[in-house]
Design a protein around this motif. Structure first.
Motif, PDB file in Angstrom:
ATOM      1  N   ASP A  70      22.135  51.161  48.337  1.00  0.00           N
ATOM      2  CA  ASP A  70      21.749  51.259  47.108  1.00  0.00           C
ATOM      3  C   ASP A  70      22.090  50.131  46.288  1.00  0.00           C
ATOM      4  N   ILE A  71      21.389  49.023  45.930  1.00  0.00           N
ATOM      5  CA  ILE A  71      21.905  48.057  45.241  1.00  0.00           C
ATOM      6  C   ILE A  71      22.456  48.327  43.789  1.00  0.00           C
ATOM      7  N   GLU A  72      21.964  49.419  43.266  1.00  0.00           N
ATOM      8  CA  GLU A  72      22.540  49.623  42.066  1.00  0.00           C
ATOM      9  C   GLU A  72      23.580  50.464  42.128  1.00  0.00           C
ATOM     10  N   ARG A  73      24.116  51.163  43.084  1.00  0.00           N
ATOM     11  CA  ARG A  73      25.409  51.686  43.160  1.00  0.00           C
ATOM     12  C   ARG A  73      26.319  50.610  43.553  1.00  0.00           C
ATOM     13  N   LEU A  74      25.960  49.524  44.451  1.00  0.00           N
ATOM     14  CA  LEU A  74      26.911  48.239  44.664  1.00  0.00           C
ATOM     15  C   LEU A  74      27.234  47.642  43.285  1.00  0.00           C
ATOM     16  N   GLN A  75      26.050  47.334  42.448  1.00  0.00           N
ATOM     17  CA  GLN A  75      26.195  46.671  41.263  1.00  0.00           C
ATOM     18  C   GLN A  75      27.130  47.564  40.486  1.00  0.00           C
ATOM     19  N   SER A  76      27.087  48.940  40.452  1.00  0.00           N
ATOM     20  CA  SER A  76      27.795  49.839  39.473  1.00  0.00           C
ATOM     21  C   SER A  76      29.323  49.594  39.927  1.00  0.00           C
ATOM     22  N   GLU A  77      29.385  49.793  41.316  1.00  0.00           N
ATOM     23  CA  GLU A  77      30.941  49.692  41.590  1.00  0.00           C
ATOM     24  C   GLU A  77      31.318  48.327  41.356  1.00  0.00           C
ATOM     25  N   ALA A  78      30.607  47.134  41.579  1.00  0.00           N
ATOM     26  CA  ALA A  78      31.284  45.856  41.033  1.00  0.00           C
ATOM     27  C   ALA A  78      31.798  45.681  39.658  1.00  0.00           C
ATOM     28  N   GLN A  79      30.672  46.423  38.674  1.00  0.00           N
ATOM     29  CA  GLN A  79      31.137  46.339  37.307  1.00  0.00           C
ATOM     30  C   GLN A  79      32.287  47.331  37.294  1.00  0.00           C
ATOM     31  N   GLN A  80      32.398  48.532  37.793  1.00  0.00           N
ATOM     32  CA  GLN A  80      33.649  49.167  37.609  1.00  0.00           C
ATOM     33  C   GLN A  80      34.955  48.540  37.950  1.00  0.00           C
ATOM     34  N   ILE A  81      34.727  47.764  39.080  1.00  0.00           N
ATOM     35  CA  ILE A  81      35.995  46.816  39.387  1.00  0.00           C
ATOM     36  C   ILE A  81      36.475  45.967  38.550  1.00  0.00           C
ATOM     37  N   LYS A  82      35.246  45.077  37.909  1.00  0.00           N
ATOM     38  CA  LYS A  82      35.414  44.025  36.929  1.00  0.00           C
ATOM     39  C   LYS A  82      36.045  44.777  35.427  1.00  0.00           C
ATOM     40  N   LEU A  83      35.467  46.115  35.303  1.00  0.00           N
ATOM     41  CA  LEU A  83      35.974  46.601  33.949  1.00  0.00           C
ATOM     42  C   LEU A  83      37.539  47.155  34.106  1.00  0.00           C
ATOM     43  N   ALA A  84      37.899  47.596  35.406  1.00  0.00           N
ATOM     44  CA  ALA A  84      39.054  47.917  35.489  1.00  0.00           C
ATOM     45  C   ALA A  84      39.988  46.947  35.522  1.00  0.00           C
ATOM     46  N   ALA A  85      39.640  45.600  36.251  1.00  0.00           N
ATOM     47  CA  ALA A  85      40.506  44.534  35.806  1.00  0.00           C
ATOM     48  C   ALA A  85      40.710  43.898  34.361  1.00  0.00           C
ATOM     49  N   LEU A  86      39.367  44.153  33.637  1.00  0.00           N
ATOM     50  CA  LEU A  86      39.556  43.725  32.276  1.00  0.00           C
ATOM     51  C   LEU A  86      40.312  44.649  31.619  1.00  0.00           C
ATOM     52  N   GLY A  87      40.320  45.874  31.808  1.00  0.00           N
ATOM     53  CA  GLY A  87      41.256  46.897  31.107  1.00  0.00           C
ATOM     54  C   GLY A  87      42.520  46.567  31.394  1.00  0.00           C
TER      55      GLY A  87
END
Length: 520
Positions: free
Chosen positions: A294-311
């Motif tokens: 699921d490309i949307e799920r992969l993109q969402s997981e990547a976004q969550q990882i980026k946001l976690a690092a940003l946080g």
């Protein structure tokens, strides 16, 4: 107390089949006797005696059938009684037809073999010993009473044949028992393996399709059904019928084109990336496993990882900024006390205002990590919201009516302090963008799909459609003095409490909905 081991059902079924064999043998003897009318079996008197013997044997077989149905007495006892009766009947038939010359004694061998297989070799040699004793006694009777010229050699040879047949049946029964146990073990292993495969396939995050060599779907998981749509039936639906584009991609893969492609599923509007893995058996291709990412799920997981690092990064920066920011604000206050000119007071006020704004932003950045420290409790929304709205009206100095619609039985699990923070943010935004009349702010609680939802509504202009997708992004704001973190933090807090915060399109105004975790 001694516990009698239970006999498997297969033993009793085999004994019932053995009993049918007796019926056919008895009816065969009866038919032969009636057809030849004593020309081979001796006199007509011997033929009548044979009919009586066979009739009695059939009655005994019927009694065996009833006992087998009731499964009484113990299996081996009943089988030994049956085999003993079989031996006695065959020996009496030999007596009526003239001993070993008629060859009737050979009928003992299939009986002994069948009994050995039915009992799985437990009492086979004992049955052979019974048959040998009966044969020797019958031959001894002939020797002393009728034919003194008849020797014991035929009886001895037939007894040896009985033991040989019994030993062979014993060995075959051992092999059959071992094969049966092995088959049961392999069957249990295969069943366990099949269950493990089903659990693994259902648990993976990707969609999984298992195809045979003809392209028919043999197995699929729930994720594949969500990605491709419902309607698939294992063993009946072909991949081409389910998704022609995916079938074309599979055909290109079979022809050697292993390039990665992305497909948009028309039925679900989901973007997927297929991967194909061959299943080989006996040196040939027996099936294919299709993994659907699921490309949307992969993109969402990547976004969550980026946001976690940003946080984590912003939290560290915020800690470093807070101390010098506090010193700047304190210095601005001291400076304001010594400045007399209007220009100086205006400049110090600008410093104080911006210091306050930066301090508020730092506090909100630090709130990003609070979602992992949630302590959910049972909250009765009706009483809790009444208390919350009283506090909100006093602090925000609101004299207008705020509408609350909440059933008395609404109970949710949420961290109480975090729910207070989220609702305060939503209600303040709703009041700021609304008309500030009676009923401009409404809180509505309702049951939906086995869970409670709380909606915060206003009568303002609403959110422009082009900005809806950016509402919950960090640092996005339409106000000059805003930080753009309020809605983002509110959504993260809701996610930390297994709830969902979303914006709902309404006929007028704005509507934010909190969908609480379903109560089990």
């Amino acid at each position: 107390m001694t516990v009698t081991p239970s006999v498997p059902d297969a033993f009793w079924r085999s004994a019932s089949i053995f009993n049918l064999f007796r019926v056919f043998v008895a009816l065969g003897l009866l038919g032969i006797n009636l057809a030849i009318e004593g020309t081979i079996f001796g006199s007509s008197e011997a033929g009548n005696q044979l009919n009586i013997l066979i009739g009695s044997y059939l009655l005994a077989i019927a009694g065996y059938g009833l006992l087998l149905r009731r499964r009484w007495p113990a299996f081996h006892i009943l089988l030994t009684v049956q085999v003993g009766a079989d031996i006695a009947v065959i020996v009496l038939v030999m007596q009526l037809v003239g001993g070993f010359n008629a060859g009737v004694g050979m009928m003992l061998l299939p009986y002994l073999a069948a009994a050995g297989l039915v009992s799985r070799g437990h009492t086979t040699l004992f049955h052979a010993a019974l048959a040998s004793i009966a044969l020797l006694l019958q031959q001894a009777y002939f020797y002393f009473s009728q034919d003194t010229s008849s020797g014991l050699f035929p009886a001895a040879m037939l007894s040896i044949a009985c033991f040989a047949t019994a030993w062979l049946a014993h060995r075959l029964a051992e092999y059959a028992t071992a094969s049966e146990q092995l088959a049961e073990q392999r069957g249990a292993d295969l069943a366990n393996m099949a269950q493990i495969n089903r659990l693994v396939i259902q648990d993976v995050s990707d969609g999984v399709l298992v195809l045979d060599d003809t392209g028919v779907i043999r197995q699929f998981n729930q994720q594949a059904e969500r990605l491709l749509g419902s309607g698939m039936q294992a063993g009946r639906t072909g991949l081409a019928d389910c998704n022609p584009m995916l079938a074309q991609s599979l055909e290109r893969w079979r022809q050697g084109d292993h390039s990665t492609v992305k497909l948009e599923v028309e039925a679900t509007r989901r973007l997927v990336r297929p991967r194909f893995m061959p299943i080989r058996s006996g040196g040939g291709l027996s099936g294919i496993v299709v993994f659907l990412e699921d490309i949307e799920r992969l993109q969402s997981e990547a976004q969550q990882i980026k946001l976690a690092a940003l946080g984590r990064l912003t939290a560290n920066i915020a800690h470093e900024i807070r101390n010098p920011l506090g010193a700047i604000g304190h210095a601005a206050q001291l400076l304001a006390e010594e400045v007399d000119s209007p220009t100086g007071r205006r400049l110090t006020q600008i410093i104080a205002d911006n210091t306050s704004r930066l301090d508020r932003m730092v506090r909100e950045v630090l709130e990003l990590n609070r979602r992992d420290r949630a302590q959910p409790v049972q909250i009765r929304l009706h009483d809790w919201l009444i208390s919350f709205l009283d506090e909100f009206r006093q602090v925000e100095r609101i004299d207008m009516l705020i509408v609350l619609e909440c059933p008395l039985g609404a109970v949710v699990r949420f961290d109480e302090g975090q729910l207070h923070q989220v609702l305060w943010n939503l209600c303040r935004n709703a009041w700021r963008h609304g008309r500030k009349d009676d009923g401009s702010l409404r809180l509505v609680v309702a049951a939906e799909a086995e869970r409670w939802v709380l909606e915060v509504r206003d009568d303002g202009p609403g959110v422009p459609p082009e900005l809806v997708s950016q509402l919950f992004e960090p640092f996005f704001t339409t106000e000059a003095k805003g930080t753009g973190l309020g809605l983002y933090i509110a959504r993260e807090i809701c996610a930390g409490n297994d709830s969902v915060l979303e914006y709902i399109q309404a006929p007028y105004g704005a509507c934010f909905r909190i969908s609480f975790k379903a109560q089990v």
